[in-house]
Design a protein around this motif. Sequence first.
Motif, short mmCIF file in Angstrom:
data_model
loop_
_atom_site.label_atom_id
_atom_site.label_comp_id
_atom_site.label_asym_id
_atom_site.label_seq_id
_atom_site.Cartn_x
_atom_site.Cartn_y
_atom_site.Cartn_z
N ASP A 177 95.79 194.61 -27.67
CA ASP A 177 96.01 195.05 -29.05
C ASP A 177 94.76 195.57 -29.74
O ASP A 177 94.36 195.12 -30.82
N GLY A 178 94.11 196.52 -29.09
CA GLY A 178 92.97 197.19 -29.72
C GLY A 178 91.65 196.45 -29.64
O GLY A 178 90.70 196.80 -30.34
N LEU A 179 91.55 195.43 -28.77
CA LEU A 179 90.30 194.69 -28.67
C LEU A 179 89.15 195.57 -28.23
O LEU A 179 88.04 195.49 -28.78
N LEU B 135 86.50 187.65 -32.10
CA LEU B 135 87.59 188.63 -32.07
C LEU B 135 88.78 188.10 -31.27
O LEU B 135 89.94 188.31 -31.66
N LEU B 136 88.50 187.41 -30.17
CA LEU B 136 89.58 186.84 -29.35
C LEU B 136 90.34 185.76 -30.12
O LEU B 136 91.58 185.69 -30.07
N LEU B 137 89.61 184.90 -30.82
CA LEU B 137 90.26 183.86 -31.61
C LEU B 137 91.15 184.46 -32.70
O LEU B 137 92.24 183.95 -32.98
N LYS B 138 90.68 185.52 -33.31
CA LYS B 138 91.48 186.19 -34.34
C LYS B 138 92.80 186.70 -33.75
O LYS B 138 93.87 186.56 -34.37
N ALA C 236 96.69 185.20 -34.44
CA ALA C 236 97.76 186.10 -34.88
C ALA C 236 99.06 185.89 -34.12
O ALA C 236 100.14 186.23 -34.62
N VAL C 237 98.98 185.33 -32.91
CA VAL C 237 100.19 185.07 -32.12
C VAL C 237 100.53 183.58 -32.09
O VAL C 237 101.28 183.13 -31.23
N GLY C 238 99.95 182.82 -33.03
CA GLY C 238 100.38 181.45 -33.20
C GLY C 238 99.50 180.37 -32.60
O GLY C 238 99.87 179.18 -32.62
N PHE C 239 98.33 180.72 -32.07
CA PHE C 239 97.43 179.70 -31.54
C PHE C 239 96.74 178.94 -32.68
O PHE C 239 96.43 179.52 -33.73
N THR C 240 96.48 177.67 -32.45
CA THR C 240 95.79 176.83 -33.42
C THR C 240 94.63 176.12 -32.74
O THR C 240 94.78 175.59 -31.64
N VAL C 241 93.47 176.13 -33.39
CA VAL C 241 92.31 175.40 -32.90
C VAL C 241 92.34 174.00 -33.50
O VAL C 241 92.41 173.85 -34.72
N ARG C 242 92.30 172.96 -32.64
CA ARG C 242 92.42 171.59 -33.11
C ARG C 242 91.34 170.71 -32.50
O ARG C 242 90.84 170.98 -31.42
N SER C 243 91.03 169.62 -33.20
CA SER C 243 90.27 168.54 -32.60
C SER C 243 91.27 167.55 -32.05
O SER C 243 92.47 167.82 -32.01
N HIS C 244 90.80 166.38 -31.60
CA HIS C 244 91.73 165.37 -31.07
C HIS C 244 92.57 164.74 -32.17
O HIS C 244 93.56 164.07 -31.89
N GLU C 245 92.18 164.92 -33.44
CA GLU C 245 92.90 164.26 -34.53
C GLU C 245 94.36 164.70 -34.55
O GLU C 245 94.67 165.88 -34.46
#
Length: 322
Positions: free
Chosen positions: A100-102, A161-164, A168-177
């Motif tokens: 997607d334009g990366l 850029l990759l995280l963005k 956009a497709v629903g990924f979430t960055v989380r800790s163990h909490e």
Amino acid sequence: MGVLGLTSRKFNKFFQIKYKIINRNYYTQKRLLSSNYSSQNDAILPVLIVGAGPVGLVLSALLTKLGVKCAVLERSTTFSKHPQAHFINNRSMEVFRKLDGLAEEIQRFQPPVELWRKFIYCTSLTGSTIGSVDHMQTQDFNQIVSPVSVAHFSQYKLNALLLKQLEAVGFTVRSHEGLDHRPLAEREILMGHNCISVEATGNLVNVTTSFVKEGKHIEKQIPCSFLVGADGAGSTVRNLVGIEMRGEKDIQKLVSVHFLSQELGKYLMYEKPGMLFFIFNPGAIGVLVAHDLKQGEFVLQMPFYPPQQKFEDFSSEVLFFS
């Protein structure tokens, strides 16, 4: 990967990942990966990726585009802000065109090619120039051998850029909490988890991870159908499943210093623009990696020879000899 990493290392083998798939039957593998296959146990991930560097994040994006459910484990608690690797070759950029334009984003945000196409050999940054080499060729930019050109773009910027794209497709960055009492879900990037064991049981792979909570080490088991090790040259996954690292080891030790100086960047931009500066003088030798002359972002690398030398020997006077 160290604190700064080896910034002059290229992405030449970006997708030549050594991996081991632990499963017994090809047809079972194919069914487990199929988006039409409904698992009897939703707690089992089709694909678990260890390592949230460029390889792991790109693989996550590509699998998601193909409808394959996946999640990522990363041992670091945060994403690095150090430049790390910086040169992206044609093949990697060709893969990025599919995201997607990366590739176009990288080319838009990278420094102008005239500021990084040369290697400079000098006695010091402000002293005499021994010589320079234009390491770019016509085919690198004129789409002769590839539909997209090489790029000079620091790894931490690429990760952003990759995280963005993944968010956009629903990924979430989380800790163990919040994860202690539930399974790792698809499209999650779980930070602060170190892979400590891998065990094949039937058609599944049980991955045990360790994380720190309230000062205590806690283990969690994550079952998956496929496990991918994208955790770098010192891959824990590779070691756990018995894949040896080929080639010579520990070829050289370097002290790396990441620093910002817009004054130095402006000087080099007008006087001797380049990507790498090989500096030789009686006081010391080293390589300065110019990640971005306009922003004034640099990494200085100097050879380090223990036990003859100690880290404390590298004072500010020695490090900034140039």
